[in-house]
Design an enzyme around this catalytic site. Structure first.
Site, PDB file in Angstrom:
ATOM      1  N   ASN A 172     -18.889  82.961  15.538  1.00  0.00           N
ATOM      2  CA  ASN A 172     -20.226  83.152  16.624  1.00  0.00           C
ATOM      3  C   ASN A 172     -20.362  84.892  17.479  1.00  0.00           C
ATOM      4  O   ASN A 172     -19.224  85.074  17.969  1.00  0.00           O
ATOM      5  CB  ASN A 172     -20.633  81.714  17.477  1.00  0.00           C
ATOM      6  CG  ASN A 172     -18.551  82.133  18.563  1.00  0.00           C
ATOM      7  OD1 ASN A 172     -18.030  81.392  18.071  1.00  0.00           O
ATOM      8  ND2 ASN A 172     -19.273  82.850  19.723  1.00  0.00           N
TER       9      ASN A 172
ATOM     10  N   TYR B  59      -3.971  78.516  26.372  1.00  0.00           N
ATOM     11  CA  TYR B  59      -4.378  77.520  27.582  1.00  0.00           C
ATOM     12  C   TYR B  59      -4.196  75.591  26.692  1.00  0.00           C
ATOM     13  O   TYR B  59      -4.545  74.994  27.988  1.00  0.00           O
ATOM     14  CB  TYR B  59      -5.749  77.970  27.148  1.00  0.00           C
ATOM     15  CG  TYR B  59      -6.010  77.308  25.581  1.00  0.00           C
ATOM     16  CD1 TYR B  59      -6.645  75.922  24.882  1.00  0.00           C
ATOM     17  CD2 TYR B  59      -6.737  78.173  24.522  1.00  0.00           C
ATOM     18  CE1 TYR B  59      -6.993  75.870  24.688  1.00  0.00           C
ATOM     19  CE2 TYR B  59      -6.747  78.060  23.206  1.00  0.00           C
ATOM     20  CZ  TYR B  59      -6.361  76.589  22.735  1.00  0.00           C
ATOM     21  OH  TYR B  59      -7.247  76.691  21.765  1.00  0.00           O
ATOM     22  N   GLU B  60      -3.837  76.024  26.324  1.00  0.00           N
ATOM     23  CA  GLU B  60      -3.153  74.065  25.565  1.00  0.00           C
ATOM     24  C   GLU B  60      -2.174  74.010  26.964  1.00  0.00           C
ATOM     25  O   GLU B  60      -1.521  73.192  27.631  1.00  0.00           O
ATOM     26  CB  GLU B  60      -2.118  74.444  24.485  1.00  0.00           C
ATOM     27  CG  GLU B  60      -3.435  74.225  23.665  1.00  0.00           C
ATOM     28  CD  GLU B  60      -2.415  74.321  21.698  1.00  0.00           C
ATOM     29  OE1 GLU B  60      -2.493  72.647  21.698  1.00  0.00           O
ATOM     30  OE2 GLU B  60      -2.420  74.981  21.684  1.00  0.00           O
TER      31      GLU B  60
ATOM     32  N   MET C   5      -8.840  83.262  22.218  1.00  0.00           N
ATOM     33  CA  MET C   5      -8.460  82.748  23.015  1.00  0.00           C
ATOM     34  C   MET C   5      -6.378  82.494  22.535  1.00  0.00           C
ATOM     35  O   MET C   5      -5.788  81.720  22.960  1.00  0.00           O
ATOM     36  CB  MET C   5      -8.461  81.381  23.073  1.00  0.00           C
ATOM     37  CG  MET C   5      -9.780  81.760  23.582  1.00  0.00           C
ATOM     38  SD  MET C   5     -10.347  79.339  24.329  1.00  0.00           S
ATOM     39  CE  MET C   5     -12.590  79.776  24.391  1.00  0.00           C
ATOM     40  N   SER C   6      -6.580  83.976  21.046  1.00  0.00           N
ATOM     41  CA  SER C   6      -5.015  83.632  20.692  1.00  0.00           C
ATOM     42  C   SER C   6      -4.869  84.808  20.423  1.00  0.00           C
ATOM     43  O   SER C   6      -5.284  85.580  21.159  1.00  0.00           O
ATOM     44  CB  SER C   6      -5.317  82.582  19.977  1.00  0.00           C
ATOM     45  OG  SER C   6      -6.343  83.624  18.402  1.00  0.00           O
TER      46      SER C   6
ATOM     47  N   HIS D 216      -1.439  77.784  21.440  1.00  0.00           N
ATOM     48  CA  HIS D 216      -1.927  78.622  22.518  1.00  0.00           C
ATOM     49  C   HIS D 216      -2.466  78.572  23.915  1.00  0.00           C
ATOM     50  O   HIS D 216      -1.355  77.339  24.404  1.00  0.00           O
ATOM     51  CB  HIS D 216      -3.466  78.396  22.964  1.00  0.00           C
ATOM     52  CG  HIS D 216      -4.401  78.153  21.095  1.00  0.00           C
ATOM     53  ND1 HIS D 216      -4.390  76.885  20.628  1.00  0.00           N
ATOM     54  CD2 HIS D 216      -5.009  78.508  20.559  1.00  0.00           C
ATOM     55  CE1 HIS D 216      -5.066  76.983  19.657  1.00  0.00           C
ATOM     56  NE2 HIS D 216      -4.985  78.697  19.188  1.00  0.00           N
TER      57      HIS D 216
ATOM     58  N   SER E 239      -7.932  78.615  13.696  1.00  0.00           N
ATOM     59  CA  SER E 239      -8.877  77.527  14.044  1.00  0.00           C
ATOM     60  C   SER E 239     -10.215  77.470  12.639  1.00  0.00           C
ATOM     61  O   SER E 239     -10.783  78.156  12.607  1.00  0.00           O
ATOM     62  CB  SER E 239     -10.359  77.461  14.908  1.00  0.00           C
ATOM     63  OG  SER E 239      -9.668  77.492  16.644  1.00  0.00           O
TER      64      SER E 239
ATOM     65  N   HIS F 235     -17.729  74.081  19.529  1.00  0.00           N
ATOM     66  CA  HIS F 235     -16.225  74.028  18.286  1.00  0.00           C
ATOM     67  C   HIS F 235     -16.587  73.771  16.750  1.00  0.00           C
ATOM     68  O   HIS F 235     -15.671  74.526  16.668  1.00  0.00           O
ATOM     69  CB  HIS F 235     -15.595  73.282  19.466  1.00  0.00           C
ATOM     70  CG  HIS F 235     -13.451  73.468  18.683  1.00  0.00           C
ATOM     71  ND1 HIS F 235     -13.342  75.173  19.109  1.00  0.00           N
ATOM     72  CD2 HIS F 235     -12.659  72.558  18.176  1.00  0.00           C
ATOM     73  CE1 HIS F 235     -12.181  74.635  17.820  1.00  0.00           C
ATOM     74  NE2 HIS F 235     -11.340  73.231  17.507  1.00  0.00           N
TER      75      HIS F 235
ATOM     76  N   HIS G 292      -6.593  72.368  13.505  1.00  0.00           N
ATOM     77  CA  HIS G 292      -5.222  73.266  13.320  1.00  0.00           C
ATOM     78  C   HIS G 292      -4.188  72.154  12.264  1.00  0.00           C
ATOM     79  O   HIS G 292      -4.293  70.803  12.945  1.00  0.00           O
ATOM     80  CB  HIS G 292      -4.421  73.737  14.490  1.00  0.00           C
ATOM     81  CG  HIS G 292      -4.939  74.335  14.822  1.00  0.00           C
ATOM     82  ND1 HIS G 292      -4.627  75.897  14.664  1.00  0.00           N
ATOM     83  CD2 HIS G 292      -5.712  74.782  15.788  1.00  0.00           C
ATOM     84  CE1 HIS G 292      -5.938  77.167  15.390  1.00  0.00           C
ATOM     85  NE2 HIS G 292      -6.009  76.227  16.228  1.00  0.00           N
TER      86      HIS G 292
ATOM     87  N   ALA H 169     -10.143  82.594  14.653  1.00  0.00           N
ATOM     88  CA  ALA H 169     -11.907  82.349  15.213  1.00  0.00           C
ATOM     89  C   ALA H 169     -11.725  82.894  15.726  1.00  0.00           C
ATOM     90  O   ALA H 169     -11.296  83.341  17.517  1.00  0.00           O
ATOM     91  CB  ALA H 169     -12.056  80.820  15.165  1.00  0.00           C
TER      92      ALA H 169
HETATM   93  N1  HPA Z   1     -15.030  82.850  22.953  1.00  0.00           N
HETATM   94  C1  HPA Z   1     -13.898  83.193  22.469  1.00  0.00           C
HETATM   95  N2  HPA Z   1     -12.414  82.035  21.374  1.00  0.00           N
HETATM   96  C2  HPA Z   1     -13.670  81.789  20.751  1.00  0.00           C
HETATM   97  C3  HPA Z   1     -14.514  82.792  20.367  1.00  0.00           C
HETATM   98  C4  HPA Z   1     -15.354  83.241  21.514  1.00  0.00           C
HETATM   99  O1  HPA Z   1     -16.522  82.561  21.196  1.00  0.00           O
HETATM  100  N3  HPA Z   1     -16.113  81.772  19.063  1.00  0.00           N
HETATM  101  C5  HPA Z   1     -14.403  81.554  18.300  1.00  0.00           C
HETATM  102  N4  HPA Z   1     -13.071  80.928  19.607  1.00  0.00           N
END
Ligand code: HPA
Length: 274
Positions: A236, A86-87, A212-213, A84, A30, A248, A62, A114
């Protein structure tokens, strides 16, 4: 057509489209961007068997295209965007392009993402080269019948990341004076950002990062004996470690800032690789 046949057909389609051998592949997470010299493009929607074409709305940040071109004299294929779990895609759909990359005949795959930092030695904006992962998801692309032409039934995961690629990344970072941490990535299903209690639990388990990937692709790469390394970008601090709430847009903005060092790191590394 079977999963295996779809992979081979897609690999042949890509080889024919770009018309040149491919040395290395890079997956961009991302908000991460990477321009190539003499760049050519192929949108994912134009790849007939690309599993992502099943869903119309994809994740923001993306670009959803392949780019092919040169970095440091090497032919590089960049996957701008991934599927992903989650999609709602199956793990096999998520891993599909990793197997395609293997059948392009590349020498290695670099994956970027990310993620959130749990380890308080890391800062927002840092890059972490993974040396292990913890899957917090009870599914993976190897579940179900094994396709022996892709890999073995039981896959060793003692060293999920290729030492040659990882060592070269660290060497390049040192030369460029870019801080490159080492860490363990926890794969969380999402798509909600973790709770504070979840992050405390994952910290106790040994996760330095959470995202998440990436892990489905890493598992598929190991299954297919495709050398893989991961550069995880801490966009973050994880929930509860940072006081502010997640957003996001902020993830995308920080990823864009990190892209500059990431690009330098890949240019230097690809220059030194065989
Ligand atoms: N958690 C999960 N996925 C993420 C995060 C997070 O803090 N930051 C960017 N992708």
């Amino acid at each position: 057509m079977t999963y295996y046949q779809n992979i081979i057909e897609t690999a042949n389609y890509i080889i024919k489209y770009f018309g040149e051998p491919i040395d290395y592949a890079v997956v961009l997470g991302s908000g991460i961007t990477l321009e190539l010299e003499d760049q050519q493009e192929l949108g994912y929607e134009a790849i007939p068997l690309f599993p992502g074409n099943k869903h119309a709305n994809r994740v923001k940040g993306h670009a959803n295209k392949l780019t092919f071109g040169k970095i440091s004299g090497k032919n590089v294929l960049v996957l701008n965007g991934r599927l992903h779990y989650y999609e709602g895609y199956s793990m096999k759909d998520v891993a599909f392009m990793t197997y395609v990359v293997k059948h392009l005949g590349v020498k290695g795959l670099f994956i970027t993402n990310a993620c959130g930092a749990i380890n308080t030695n890391f800062r927002e904006g840092d890059i972490v080269c993974l040396d292990d992962f913890i899957s917090l998801v009870s599914n993976n692309p190897l579940m179900g019948e094994n396709e022996p032409r892709l890999g073995e039934r039981f896959v060793d995961m003692t060293t999920p990341f290729d030492s040659y690629l990882v060592e070269n990344l660290h060497k390049s970072a040192k030369k460029l004076d870019i801080t490159l941490h080492t860490g363990v990535y926890g794969f969380f299903q999402g798509p909600y950002f973790e709770t504070r209690a979840e992050i405390r639990a994952f910290k106790t388990m040994g996760c330095d990062l959470v995202g998440m990937s990436t892990v489905p692709e890493v598992i598929a790469a190991n299954h297919a004996s495709l050398p893989v390394a991961v550069l995880a970008c801490a966009t973050n601090m994880a929930t509860g470690i940072q006081e502010k709430k997640h957003d996001h847009e902020h993830v995308l903005q920080t990823a864009q800032k990190i892209s500059e060092n990431l690009k330098k790191l890949l240019i230097e590394t690809l220059q030194n690789l065989k």
